[in-house]
Design a protein around this motif. Structure first.
Motif, PDB file in Angstrom:
ATOM      1  N   THR A  37     -12.734 -22.171   8.130  1.00 45.37           N
ATOM      2  CA  THR A  37     -13.773 -21.284   8.656  1.00 45.37           C
ATOM      3  C   THR A  37     -13.178 -20.364   9.722  1.00 45.37           C
ATOM      4  OG1 THR A  37     -15.433 -22.990   8.254  1.00 45.37           O
ATOM      5  CG2 THR A  37     -16.050 -21.229   9.720  1.00 45.37           C
ATOM      6  N   GLU A  38     -12.293 -20.925  10.566  1.00 48.69           N
ATOM      7  CA  GLU A  38     -11.637 -20.101  11.596  1.00 48.69           C
ATOM      8  C   GLU A  38     -10.795 -19.005  10.937  1.00 48.69           C
ATOM      9  OE1 GLU A  38      -9.335 -22.701  14.076  1.00 48.69           O
ATOM     10  OE2 GLU A  38     -11.067 -23.393  15.212  1.00 48.69           O
ATOM     11  N   ARG A  39     -10.009 -19.383   9.904  1.00 49.76           N
ATOM     12  CA  ARG A  39      -9.167 -18.390   9.223  1.00 49.76           C
ATOM     13  C   ARG A  39     -10.034 -17.314   8.560  1.00 49.76           C
ATOM     14  NH1 ARG A  39      -6.260 -22.995   7.807  1.00 49.76           N
ATOM     15  NH2 ARG A  39      -7.289 -23.106   5.776  1.00 49.76           N
ATOM     16  N   ALA A  40     -11.131 -17.801   7.888  1.00 52.06           N
ATOM     17  CA  ALA A  40     -12.016 -16.829   7.231  1.00 52.06           C
ATOM     18  C   ALA A  40     -12.647 -15.915   8.269  1.00 52.06           C
ATOM     19  CB  ALA A  40     -13.098 -17.556   6.431  1.00 52.06           C
ATOM     20  N   THR A  41     -13.043 -16.495   9.413  1.00 48.00           N
ATOM     21  CA  THR A  41     -13.650 -15.682  10.473  1.00 48.00           C
ATOM     22  C   THR A  41     -12.637 -14.701  11.037  1.00 48.00           C
ATOM     23  OG1 THR A  41     -15.104 -17.537  11.015  1.00 48.00           O
ATOM     24  CG2 THR A  41     -14.915 -15.794  12.639  1.00 48.00           C
ATOM     25  N   ILE A  42     -11.394 -15.162  11.247  1.00 43.84           N
ATOM     26  CA  ILE A  42     -10.347 -14.272  11.776  1.00 43.84           C
ATOM     27  C   ILE A  42     -10.057 -13.165  10.776  1.00 43.84           C
ATOM     28  CG2 ILE A  42      -7.884 -14.169  12.340  1.00 43.84           C
ATOM     29  CD1 ILE A  42      -8.213 -16.930  13.662  1.00 43.84           C
ATOM     30  N   ASP A  43      -9.948 -13.521   9.483  1.00 45.82           N
ATOM     31  CA  ASP A  43      -9.695 -12.504   8.451  1.00 45.82           C
ATOM     32  C   ASP A  43     -10.850 -11.499   8.404  1.00 45.82           C
ATOM     33  OD1 ASP A  43      -7.316 -13.712   7.860  1.00 45.82           O
ATOM     34  OD2 ASP A  43      -8.061 -14.769   6.056  1.00 45.82           O
ATOM     35  N   GLU A  44     -12.065 -12.012   8.503  1.00 50.97           N
ATOM     36  CA  GLU A  44     -13.244 -11.122   8.485  1.00 50.97           C
ATOM     37  C   GLU A  44     -13.243 -10.213   9.710  1.00 50.97           C
ATOM     38  OE1 GLU A  44     -18.024 -11.707   8.861  1.00 50.97           O
ATOM     39  OE2 GLU A  44     -16.958 -13.196   7.648  1.00 50.97           O
ATOM     40  N   LEU A  45     -12.906 -10.804  10.867  1.00 55.55           N
ATOM     41  CA  LEU A  45     -12.850  -9.984  12.086  1.00 55.55           C
ATOM     42  C   LEU A  45     -11.747  -8.924  11.983  1.00 55.55           C
ATOM     43  CD1 LEU A  45     -13.441 -12.590  14.942  1.00 55.55           C
ATOM     44  CD2 LEU A  45     -14.969 -10.771  14.214  1.00 55.55           C
ATOM     45  N   ARG A  46     -10.606  -9.288  11.427  1.00 57.08           N
ATOM     46  CA  ARG A  46      -9.512  -8.318  11.266  1.00 57.08           C
ATOM     47  C   ARG A  46      -9.943  -7.179  10.331  1.00 57.08           C
ATOM     48  NH1 ARG A  46      -4.382 -12.372  10.662  1.00 57.08           N
ATOM     49  NH2 ARG A  46      -4.103 -12.741  12.876  1.00 57.08           N
ATOM     50  N   ALA A  47     -10.632  -7.604   9.236  1.00 61.01           N
ATOM     51  CA  ALA A  47     -11.085  -6.579   8.292  1.00 61.01           C
ATOM     52  C   ALA A  47     -12.081  -5.643   8.959  1.00 61.01           C
ATOM     53  CB  ALA A  47     -11.707  -7.237   7.064  1.00 61.01           C
ATOM     54  N   LYS A  48     -13.021  -6.218   9.746  1.00 58.65           N
ATOM     55  CA  LYS A  48     -13.997  -5.379  10.454  1.00 58.65           C
ATOM     56  C   LYS A  48     -13.304  -4.513  11.500  1.00 58.65           C
ATOM     57  CE  LYS A  48     -18.225  -8.086   9.951  1.00 58.65           C
ATOM     58  NZ  LYS A  48     -19.282  -8.832  10.592  1.00 58.65           N
ATOM     59  N   ALA A  49     -12.327  -5.165  12.201  1.00 55.43           N
ATOM     60  CA  ALA A  49     -11.601  -4.390  13.228  1.00 55.43           C
ATOM     61  C   ALA A  49     -10.816  -3.250  12.566  1.00 55.43           C
ATOM     62  CB  ALA A  49     -10.661  -5.289  14.015  1.00 55.43           C
ATOM     63  N   GLY A  50     -10.212  -3.515  11.407  1.00 51.62           N
ATOM     64  CA  GLY A  50      -9.472  -2.463  10.683  1.00 51.62           C
ATOM     65  C   GLY A  50     -10.419  -1.356  10.243  1.00 51.62           C
ATOM     66  N   ALA A  51     -11.611  -1.762   9.741  1.00 51.28           N
ATOM     67  CA  ALA A  51     -12.587  -0.763   9.303  1.00 51.28           C
ATOM     68  C   ALA A  51     -13.069   0.050  10.495  1.00 51.28           C
ATOM     69  CB  ALA A  51     -13.759  -1.459   8.608  1.00 51.28           C
ATOM     70  N   ILE A  52     -13.333  -0.646  11.604  1.00 53.68           N
ATOM     71  CA  ILE A  52     -13.790   0.069  12.807  1.00 53.68           C
ATOM     72  C   ILE A  52     -12.673   0.985  13.317  1.00 53.68           C
ATOM     73  CG2 ILE A  52     -14.469  -0.263  15.211  1.00 53.68           C
ATOM     74  CD1 ILE A  52     -15.978  -2.787  14.345  1.00 53.68           C
ATOM     75  N   ALA A  53     -11.439   0.495  13.326  1.00 57.32           N
ATOM     76  CA  ALA A  53     -10.318   1.313  13.805  1.00 57.32           C
ATOM     77  C   ALA A  53     -10.118   2.512  12.892  1.00 57.32           C
ATOM     78  CB  ALA A  53      -9.048   0.474  13.852  1.00 57.32           C
ATOM     79  N   THR A  54     -10.267   2.320  11.594  1.00 54.48           N
ATOM     80  CA  THR A  54     -10.123   3.438  10.658  1.00 54.48           C
ATOM     81  C   THR A  54     -11.224   4.466  10.892  1.00 54.48           C
ATOM     82  OG1 THR A  54      -9.209   1.901   9.033  1.00 54.48           O
ATOM     83  CG2 THR A  54      -9.972   3.996   8.209  1.00 54.48           C
TER      84      THR A  54
END
Length: 183
Positions: free
Chosen positions: A137-154
């Motif tokens: 769950t932590e890895r999935a949450t971190i991956d999801e946060l990274r994806a959101k952070a990447g989308a937000i950064a883009t």
């Protein structure tokens, strides 16, 4: 025929007591006749072998009684043997019951120990599974946060580029890139 009249004579005794004379036939008194008839009766019994028959019958009864006594002794010995055998069986059954009880207690203790060990194993496995789920769950949450952070950064980078670069800045950037390639 002979005259068989009886005569009784009374003899006076001193002191006034009277004594009667017994009749006799053929010179024998009544007591002698009884004794003679008994003697004849006994001789007939002996002649007919009645005492031997009585003794034989008694001997047969004695043999039968001895046989019954021997059978009774045999039966008593067998009964004593059976009683001893059953007493031994009862003692063995009590020993077997005690051994079975001890064995059952040992098995119950082993089952309890195995159940306790199995429960510990289950607890350890479930803890591991819970930790693995938490880590996943932590890895999935971190991956999801990274994806959101990447989308937000883009999205932020596109907004910054769109707001800071116009058409003139774009041409100048493209021209410098082309010039860098030519060299």
């Amino acid at each position: 025929m002979a005259d068989t009249t009886q005569t009784t004579a009374v003899v006076e005794q001193p002191h006034g007591a009277e004594h009667e004379i017994e009749p006799a036939a053929l010179g024998l008194t009544p007591g002698m006749w009884v004794a003679a008839s008994m003697l004849v009766f006994l001789l007939v019994l002996v002649w007919k072998k009645v005492p031997a028959a009585l003794a034989g019958g008694l001997d047969k009864q004695i043999v039968a009684i001895r046989k019954h006594l021997d059978e009774a002794k045999t039966l008593r010995a067998e009964a004593e043997k059976l009683r001893a055998e059953y007493a031994a069986r009862i003692a063995n059954a009590e020993k077997d019951a005690a051994a079975m009880l001890a064995h059952a207690r040992t098995e119950a203790d082993a089952i309890v120990a195995k159940a306790s060990a199995d429960a510990q194993d289950v607890i350890v496995r479930r803890e591991r599974m819970a930790q693995d789920k938490i880590a996943a769950t932590e890895r999935a949450t971190i991956d999801e946060l990274r994806a959101k952070a990447g989308a937000i950064a883009t999205a932020a980078a596109s907004q910054l580029i769109a707001s800071n670069l116009g058409a003139d800045a774009d041409r100048a950037l493209v021209d410098s890139t082309i010039a860098g390639l030519a060299h």
